[in-house]
Design an enzyme around this catalytic site. Sequence first.
Site, PDB file in Angstrom:
ATOM      1  N   LYS A 181       5.135  -4.724   8.321  1.00 50.84           N
ATOM      2  CA  LYS A 181       6.176  -3.932   7.646  1.00 50.84           C
ATOM      3  C   LYS A 181       5.427  -2.859   6.861  1.00 50.84           C
ATOM      4  CE  LYS A 181       8.105  -3.054   4.287  1.00 50.84           C
ATOM      5  NZ  LYS A 181       8.031  -1.683   3.698  1.00 50.84           N
ATOM      6  N   GLU A 184       7.486   2.294   3.565  1.00 51.13           N
ATOM      7  CA  GLU A 184       8.571   3.190   3.982  1.00 51.13           C
ATOM      8  C   GLU A 184       8.240   4.639   3.639  1.00 51.13           C
ATOM      9  OE1 GLU A 184       8.356   1.018   1.665  1.00 51.13           O
ATOM     10  OE2 GLU A 184       9.868   1.179   0.077  1.00 51.13           O
ATOM     11  N   SER A 234       2.042  -2.890  -5.525  1.00 55.69           N
ATOM     12  CA  SER A 234       2.013  -2.839  -6.984  1.00 55.69           C
ATOM     13  C   SER A 234       2.061  -4.245  -7.582  1.00 55.69           C
ATOM     14  CB  SER A 234       3.192  -2.008  -7.480  1.00 55.69           C
ATOM     15  OG  SER A 234       4.385  -2.596  -7.026  1.00 55.69           O
ATOM     16  N   CYS A 289      -6.171   2.147  -5.371  1.00 56.49           N
ATOM     17  CA  CYS A 289      -6.248   0.959  -6.230  1.00 56.49           C
ATOM     18  C   CYS A 289      -7.623   0.866  -6.867  1.00 56.49           C
ATOM     19  CB  CYS A 289      -5.939  -0.293  -5.442  1.00 56.49           C
ATOM     20  SG  CYS A 289      -7.222  -0.708  -4.271  1.00 56.49           S
ATOM     21  N   GLU A 388      -1.139   0.964 -15.305  1.00 60.30           N
ATOM     22  CA  GLU A 388      -1.500   1.725 -14.099  1.00 60.30           C
ATOM     23  C   GLU A 388      -0.596   2.958 -13.988  1.00 60.30           C
ATOM     24  OE1 GLU A 388      -0.673   0.142 -10.068  1.00 60.30           O
ATOM     25  OE2 GLU A 388      -2.733   0.690  -9.588  1.00 60.30           O
TER      26      GLU A 388
HETATM   27  P1  NAD Z   1       4.862  -1.032  -3.779  1.00 63.53           P
HETATM   28  O1  NAD Z   1       4.655  -2.334  -4.466  1.00 63.53           O
HETATM   29  O2  NAD Z   1       5.951  -0.147  -4.265  1.00 63.53           O
HETATM   30  O3  NAD Z   1       5.172  -1.266  -2.216  1.00 63.53           O
HETATM   31  C1  NAD Z   1       4.346  -2.073  -1.420  1.00 63.53           C
HETATM   32  C2  NAD Z   1       5.183  -2.693  -0.304  1.00 63.53           C
HETATM   33  O4  NAD Z   1       6.150  -3.576  -0.879  1.00 63.53           O
HETATM   34  C3  NAD Z   1       5.955  -1.671   0.513  1.00 63.53           C
HETATM   35  O5  NAD Z   1       5.862  -2.020   1.870  1.00 63.53           O
HETATM   36  C4  NAD Z   1       7.376  -1.793  -0.011  1.00 63.53           C
HETATM   37  O6  NAD Z   1       8.354  -1.533   0.967  1.00 63.53           O
HETATM   38  C5  NAD Z   1       7.467  -3.238  -0.464  1.00 63.53           C
HETATM   39  N1  NAD Z   1       8.346  -3.429  -1.627  1.00 63.53           N
HETATM   40  C6  NAD Z   1       8.569  -2.557  -2.652  1.00 63.53           C
HETATM   41  N2  NAD Z   1       9.394  -3.106  -3.557  1.00 63.53           N
HETATM   42  C7  NAD Z   1       9.710  -4.346  -3.115  1.00 63.53           C
HETATM   43  C8  NAD Z   1      10.522  -5.419  -3.635  1.00 63.53           C
HETATM   44  N3  NAD Z   1      11.180  -5.314  -4.786  1.00 63.53           N
HETATM   45  N4  NAD Z   1      10.598  -6.557  -2.922  1.00 63.53           N
HETATM   46  C9  NAD Z   1       9.926  -6.687  -1.755  1.00 63.53           C
HETATM   47  N5  NAD Z   1       9.153  -5.706  -1.224  1.00 63.53           N
HETATM   48  C10 NAD Z   1       9.040  -4.560  -1.889  1.00 63.53           C
HETATM   49  O7  NAD Z   1       3.460  -0.292  -3.784  1.00 63.53           O
HETATM   50  P2  NAD Z   1       3.138   1.227  -3.385  1.00 63.53           P
HETATM   51  O8  NAD Z   1       3.703   2.127  -4.441  1.00 63.53           O
HETATM   52  O9  NAD Z   1       3.495   1.455  -1.973  1.00 63.53           O
HETATM   53  O10 NAD Z   1       1.545   1.221  -3.469  1.00 63.53           O
HETATM   54  C11 NAD Z   1       0.825   1.499  -4.635  1.00 63.53           C
HETATM   55  C12 NAD Z   1       0.432   0.236  -5.370  1.00 63.53           C
HETATM   56  O11 NAD Z   1      -0.350  -0.587  -4.516  1.00 63.53           O
HETATM   57  C13 NAD Z   1      -0.436   0.501  -6.589  1.00 63.53           C
HETATM   58  O12 NAD Z   1      -0.019  -0.354  -7.618  1.00 63.53           O
HETATM   59  C14 NAD Z   1      -1.834   0.149  -6.121  1.00 63.53           C
HETATM   60  O13 NAD Z   1      -2.727  -0.245  -7.145  1.00 63.53           O
HETATM   61  C15 NAD Z   1      -1.542  -0.980  -5.210  1.00 63.53           C
HETATM   62  N6  NAD Z   1      -2.626  -1.158  -4.254  1.00 63.53           N
HETATM   63  C16 NAD Z   1      -3.457  -2.215  -4.433  1.00 63.53           C
HETATM   64  C17 NAD Z   1      -4.533  -2.399  -3.576  1.00 63.53           C
HETATM   65  C18 NAD Z   1      -5.471  -3.540  -3.766  1.00 63.53           C
HETATM   66  O14 NAD Z   1      -6.344  -3.724  -2.926  1.00 63.53           O
HETATM   67  N7  NAD Z   1      -5.354  -4.317  -4.822  1.00 63.53           N
HETATM   68  C19 NAD Z   1      -4.750  -1.495  -2.531  1.00 63.53           C
HETATM   69  C20 NAD Z   1      -3.872  -0.425  -2.384  1.00 63.53           C
HETATM   70  C21 NAD Z   1      -2.807  -0.271  -3.256  1.00 63.53           C
END
Ligand code: NAD
Length: 488
Positions: A181, A184, A234, A289, A388
């Site tokens: 998945k 988006e 996140s 990240c 963050e």
């Molecule tokens: P996000 O959490 O908004 O989305 C990540 C995924 O979760 C997406 O596929 C999204 O569709 C899904 N999602 C979003 N809200 C959801 C919910 N309420 N319930 C279920 N699924 C949901 O993250 P983002 O904005 O796409 O990415 C940035 C974040 O990712 C930053 O916080 C960054 O630090 C983190 N990140 C961490 C690493 C790591 O290795 N620790 C690597 C890359 C990014």
Amino acid sequence: MSSGQAVATERLRNYIGGEWVDASGSGSLPLYNPATAEVIGAVPLSDASDVDRAVQAAAAVYEEWRDTSVFHRARIMFKYKELLEQHKEELARLITKEHGKTLDEARAELVRGIEVVEFATGAPTLLQGRTLEQVGRGVDVEMYRQPLGVCVGITPYNFPGMIPMWMFPLAIVAGNTFVLKPSERTPLTSMRLAELLAEAGLPPGVLNLVHGGRETVEALLAHRDVQAVSFVGSAAVAEIIYRTAAAHGKRVQALAGAKNHMIVLPDADLDFAVEAIVGSAFGSAGQRCMAGSVLVAQDDVADRLLEKLVARSERLRIGPGDEPGVEMGPLIRDEHRERVKSYIEIGQSEGAELIVDGRKASLPDRGFFLGPTIFTGVDPDMRIAREEIFGPVLSTVRVKTIEEGIELINRSQYGNGAVLFTRSGAAARAFRRYAKAGMLGVNIGVPAPVAVFPFAGWRGSFYGDLHANGEDAINFYTERKVVTSRWV
Ligand code: NAD
């Protein structure tokens, strides 16, 4: 580019059982090119029936796939690596188009991702178990690794190529089938990655892809035929994923958000450090990240460092990532840019001194751009030092000693990464030994993942046990079975 879905400007399709199919879920989200603010597609919000179709497709071919020879699975990965190399430039352009990062940054993330595929080609060795003879009279023990079944990957927007490749190549080569998945906000690269894997010879149904958001993810987490969930995103969502997936009895690893510190000691090579700090804080417009977002300067070096850092930051070339010479692209969406700007206001209201204001930078007139921003006089308890921001905002805290700097790292709710700039081996050793974070760098701005080592943070940056990549990933995507036998 092939006839594939990756170029579509209309409603994107899911990839299920080797076919591109329309989602039943009626909702969709606009997909943007963040450098121009143009809408380049519509991302369907798949519902539980779409998810069920994808999981069933993966479940239907699982037995057959796990019974293929491990050499056959590895050979598909060899072919896949070759195709990824051939299509690297096309993939980099796709990443830049949907994410906004520069082409060089896109190429670099692909290198990191392709290394995971390279690691996966070692499956005949990686998947070996072990044996011990004569644990009792005439009794031997063997340990085998076996796949789990249908695994799921849920990925964030910021590494559209690399992060999906942390997951499905290793899961699949171990004999699992997979449902991805993608974010988006950056789904196109994943679609192309799936097409290329099919071209490499992967049978239909082994890798499936469903677009969507929260509802799609919830259906995946609750599906009875899903065995394991890999998540990157996140912190708030990671915690939800971890709890929900675990409550449904799934194996889960959830990599989360970050607030990474960069300590600079007076003996550091300052010009070198400044380049690395600018790359870390402002590369990918701060949307990594591993981005350094708190600069921890020892008193004796702080003024000299800031002078050089401000001058370099003000020279940064900002613009569309595919323009030659551009060093920093846009943020992913206008709402995200507004959120990052609100942190600049928070920093000012908290009393920090704004010495470079990204809102005033000269920026392209379309797209979601924001210039680099630097605060000084930041107190470690301020929100801009703790939360963050995920944008090009750097908060500078002064410390008297390296111990004080390490203490700041260890007090953070996150523990993803931290870096140190110094010429002192003793300081580097103390940092390595006492800093509490998963990924450390010494004279490295971004301690990027290396496929053969585990990758994840500590504390609030990670939920789970087994990290991404390396031996941890092999353990995550396999079950160990121990057989004790006696032949009379
Ligand atoms: P996000 O959490 O908004 O989305 C990540 C995924 O979760 C997406 O596929 C999204 O569709 C899904 N999602 C979003 N809200 C959801 C919910 N309420 N319930 C279920 N699924 C949901 O993250 P983002 O904005 O796409 O990415 C940035 C974040 O990712 C930053 O916080 C960054 O630090 C983190 N990140 C961490 C690493 C790591 O290795 N620790 C690597 C890359 C990014």
